[in-house]
Design a protein around this motif. Structure first.
Motif, mmCIF file in Angstrom:
data_model
loop_
_atom_site.group_PDB
_atom_site.id
_atom_site.type_symbol
_atom_site.label_atom_id
_atom_site.label_comp_id
_atom_site.label_asym_id
_atom_site.label_seq_id
_atom_site.Cartn_x
_atom_site.Cartn_y
_atom_site.Cartn_z
ATOM 1 N N ASP A 191 1.828 -15.313 29.034
ATOM 2 C CA ASP A 191 2.818 -16.136 28.342
ATOM 3 C C ASP A 191 4.209 -15.548 28.605
ATOM 4 O OD1 ASP A 191 4.560 -17.291 26.502
ATOM 5 O OD2 ASP A 191 3.037 -17.425 24.926
ATOM 6 N N PRO A 192 5.145 -16.358 29.128
ATOM 7 C CA PRO A 192 6.481 -15.821 29.456
ATOM 8 C C PRO A 192 7.287 -15.358 28.236
ATOM 9 C CG PRO A 192 6.392 -18.211 29.775
ATOM 10 C CD PRO A 192 5.003 -17.768 29.528
ATOM 11 N N HIS A 193 6.864 -15.781 27.032
ATOM 12 C CA HIS A 193 7.580 -15.326 25.830
ATOM 13 C C HIS A 193 7.202 -13.908 25.427
ATOM 14 C CE1 HIS A 193 8.241 -19.703 25.223
ATOM 15 N NE2 HIS A 193 9.418 -19.238 24.826
ATOM 16 N N VAL A 194 6.158 -13.386 26.072
ATOM 17 C CA VAL A 194 5.717 -12.024 25.736
ATOM 18 C C VAL A 194 6.632 -11.027 26.448
ATOM 19 C CG1 VAL A 194 3.842 -10.344 25.939
ATOM 20 C CG2 VAL A 194 3.342 -12.716 25.336
ATOM 21 N N SER A 195 7.261 -10.163 25.661
ATOM 22 C CA SER A 195 8.219 -9.207 26.236
ATOM 23 C C SER A 195 7.612 -7.821 26.384
ATOM 24 C CB SER A 195 9.446 -9.113 25.337
ATOM 25 O OG SER A 195 9.057 -8.646 24.054
ATOM 26 N N ALA A 196 6.564 -7.555 25.632
ATOM 27 C CA ALA A 196 5.983 -6.210 25.691
ATOM 28 C C ALA A 196 4.519 -6.274 25.293
ATOM 29 C CB ALA A 196 6.731 -5.267 24.745
ATOM 30 N N SER A 197 3.793 -5.270 25.712
ATOM 31 C CA SER A 197 2.387 -5.185 25.311
ATOM 32 C C SER A 197 2.079 -3.741 24.921
ATOM 33 C CB SER A 197 1.490 -5.632 26.463
ATOM 34 O OG SER A 197 0.138 -5.560 26.056
ATOM 35 N N THR A 198 1.212 -3.622 23.935
ATOM 36 C CA THR A 198 0.857 -2.283 23.452
ATOM 37 C C THR A 198 -0.610 -1.993 23.792
ATOM 38 O OG1 THR A 198 0.243 -3.206 21.319
ATOM 39 C CG2 THR A 198 2.502 -2.384 21.535
ATOM 40 N N PRO A 199 -0.967 -0.717 23.950
ATOM 41 C CA PRO A 199 -2.334 -0.379 24.347
ATOM 42 C C PRO A 199 -3.224 -0.045 23.141
ATOM 43 C CG PRO A 199 -0.980 1.544 24.482
ATOM 44 C CD PRO A 199 -0.111 0.477 23.898
ATOM 45 N N ALA A 200 -4.417 0.454 23.429
ATOM 46 C CA ALA A 200 -5.346 0.922 22.394
ATOM 47 C C ALA A 200 -5.367 2.447 22.457
ATOM 48 C CB ALA A 200 -6.741 0.357 22.645
ATOM 49 N N MET A 201 -4.661 3.060 21.526
ATOM 50 C CA MET A 201 -4.518 4.527 21.560
ATOM 51 C C MET A 201 -5.596 5.225 20.754
ATOM 52 S SD MET A 201 -0.555 5.424 21.080
ATOM 53 C CE MET A 201 -0.405 4.427 19.633
#
Lengths: 412, 230
Positions: A151-161
């Motif tokens: 999705d182009p509205h997604v600016s960042a993604s976080t992982p599973a820490m």
């Protein structure tokens, strides 16, 4: 009035939040995220590793990046030495011959300046990521992360820490907490409620960073500030629940308190100053209406419950000491528990606390399951359930003290 | 409008309803348990009332040789005492102003008085000299700062010296029989108040001082017990 009545509002809010998170976890958007396969798309990515005196861990961090299942010509690794005083520079220089790796040495200016220096030379990349030099990624982590950007509205993604090879009880407790965080971030991403893009392996769309600006000092919480800035700009922050990253955590209680004080003061200072307009603002959805206000409640409630419990215990000890004065110890210490149901300590507070505990434990197990993290949680859960409450108040109180008095502390 | 806001709103409202439902269920379950506890107390109390009446009747029938039933009397006192422990636990849970607790306390007080009178009759008829302590306390805030200490000391003495019989009374309980007992024993409103083998005393300082109020025979002949009562 019993003192425990004062705890009811906080218990209600805690239970409400957990029920909300469980419902969101079970919702269709969250299910879709869980079922989302890793992508085959391979846009060009730069992973920046800011380092300050990380001579013992930087090698492992770089090796884990080199082992990522991603085309080598599409992945740049930028190591930024932020004026280290140990042998970090020499370790880094050992990688200069690798065409995938760029090594940059600069004067010490803080973590945000190191990340920005890396972003500045990642002109040819569509995405930039950040990986703390004490963290290690799983080989498929980047492909899992990349899938979140459809999705182009997604600016960042976080992982599973989770915690890297937890051994001591303190590390295992933190591991349970981190895995609880996996479930939490996963559910929050379904309603765009994520307020922090953690240092260990968050990934950003570079065009958004170009638009809203690079990282800031932000009261030593540059990852939180960036997330809040992206939310304010109307972007969405995603989560990749199977993008596993393992991080080293404080090995002693004083170090843990220092780290958490930094996180908590960072939250309070950012949200009380530059991002105050987000709090309670329906324009920002769950983040504005629920997550940020509950962050305050957690800080205030944590402190209030601690003092409440402390007051109750002190009062009980004083009362017992007064009442039993002069009576032989053999009688005072005689066990008086009874197996009869009549004397069972079942009360409103014990039952509700048990419900909250079951939900919290479920979230830890959910976090482990959705992230497919292979880790033993038994001791971690026991410690997280019964010991964390004795440590957390110290960083909460210290954070409030620092914010109120304007005290600034060093990073380490 | 942000993406997924309808979902968030729906979940927020649903979560509120579920949370309310959970809390409501817990409150109902706790109230149900408390009602069960009160029912159990009522049942025990009713059984004890029958047993007391039975013993009193037996006593009247066998007036010439009632001493064979001293063991039954002792057993009854023990049961009354156990009931007292349960009532204390219930009072601590539901509060001393709870209507059902007050009602149960009245019935329990009557049982204690009857047991006390029975003990006195057995003592006279059978020529035994049990040590009997009547303990009067008050739950009115500020009127008895030493009652908790006195109550604990009495529990210790009763546990350690099983031949000691302790009867505890809430002085302010609105019960005719209790008023009469207070008048007969000439107990003043000065708490804690004790009537130990007919001798009145007031106040509590230390266990050592308190023990002086009891006959020396209690400490000389009784066997110390370490058995937990409950």
């Amino acid at each position: 009035m019993h003192l425990e009545v004062l705890a009811y509002p906080f218990i209600f809010l805690g239970l409400y939040f957990e029920v909300f998170m469980l419902l969101t976890f079970l919702s269709a958007p969250a299910r879709a995220r869980r079922n989302r396969p890793a992508t085959d798309a391979t846009p060009k990515v730069a992973i920046i590793v800011p380092c300050w005196n990380e001579e013992s861990t930087i090698g492992g961090t770089v090796e884990s990046l080199l082992n990522l299942e991603y085309p080598k010509d599409r992945l740049r690794i930028i190591l930024v030495n932020d004026g280290s005083t140990d042998s970090t520079q020499q370790v880094m220089d050992g990688y200069v011959s690798n065409p995938q790796i760029t090594v940059l040495h600069k004067e010490n200016g803080g973590k945000h300046t190191a990340i920005n220096a890396g972003i500045d030379i990642a002109d040819d990349c569509e995405f930039v990521g950040c990986l703390d030099a004490d963290s290690f990624v799983a080989p498929d982590a980047l492909r899992e992360m990349m899938a979140a950007f459809a999705d182009p509205h997604v600016s960042a993604s976080t992982p599973a820490m989770s915690v890297f090879q937890p051994k001591s009880l303190l590390e295992r407790m933190q591991n349970a907490e981190y895995i609880f965080g996996i479930a939490l971030r996963h559910a929050l991403s379904a309603v765009n409620g994520i307020y922090v893009t953690p240092g260990p392996f968050s990934l950003y769309r570079k065009s958004v960073i170009d638009e809203i600006g690079g990282f800031r000092h932000a009261h030593q919480a540059e990852d939180m500030e960036m997330a809040l800035r992206m939310q304010r700009a109307g972007y969405e922050i995603e989560n990749a629940p199977r993008a596993r990253v393992f991080t080293k955590v404080p090995k002693s209680v004083p170090r843990l308190i220092k780290q958490r004080t930094r996180w908590t003061t960072g939250f309070l200072r950012n949200v009380l100053t530059d991002y105050r307009d987000l709090v309670g603002n329906p324009k920002y959805g769950v983040l504005g209406i629920m997550i940020l206000p509950l962050g305050f409640v957690a800080v205030i409630g944590g402190m209030a419950l601690f003092f409440l419990a402390l007051g109750q215990v002190a009062s009980d000890v004083f009362h017992t000491f007064t009442v039993t004065s002069g009576v032989p110890l053999a009688y005072i210490l005689m066990p008086r528990f009874s197996l009869e149901w009549f004397y069972s300590p079942i009360s409103f507070i014990t039952v509700i606390s048990f419900v909250v505990l079951v939900l919290s434990t479920s979230f830890v197990l959910i976090g482990r399951s959705v992230s497919k993290t292979d880790t033993d949680l038994t001791m971690g859960l026991v410690g997280y359930t019964f010991l964390y409450a004795f440590i957390a108040p110290f960083w909460v109180i210290r954070s409030l003290f620092d914010v109120i008095t304007g005290t600034r502390r060093a990073w380490r | 409008m942000l993406k997924n806001t309808p979902l968030a709103l729906k979940n927020a409202l649903l979560a509120l309803a579920i949370t309310a439902l959970i809390i409501g269920t817990v409150v109902y379950a706790i109230n149900y348990l408390d009602r069960q506890r009160l029912s159990e107390l009522t049942a025990i109390q009713s059984q004890l009332a029958t047993d007391t009446l039975s013993l009193e009747t037996q006593f009247s029938l066998l007036e010439n040789a009632p001493c064979e039933d001293i063991a039954s009397g002792n057993e009854l006192s023990q049961e009354v005492s156990t009931l007292g422990d349960r009532l204390s636990s219930t009072e601590a849970r539901l509060g001393s102003k709870n209507a059902q607790v007050i009602e149960l306390k009245k019935q329990y007080t009557l049982l204690q008085i009857r047991d006390y009178l029975l003990t006195k009759r057995l003592a006279t008829t059978c020529h035994i000299t049990p040590t009997v302590a009547l303990y009067f306390y008050s739950n009115v805030p500020g009127t008895c700062t030493d009652c908790d200490r006195a109550g604990y000391a009495l529990s210790y003495l009763r546990q350690t010296y099983p031949s000691l019989r302790v009867y505890s009374f809430d002085y302010d309980l609105d019960l005719g029989a209790l008023r009469t007992l207070e008048a007969v024993e000439k107990v003043q409103q000065n708490f804690p108040a004790f009537v130990i083998n007919g001798k009145r005393s007031y106040g509590f300082s230390t266990l050592e001082e308190f023990e002086k109020e009891f006959p020396k025979a209690l400490f000389a002949t009784s066997t110390a017990s370490t058995t937990t009562k409950k």
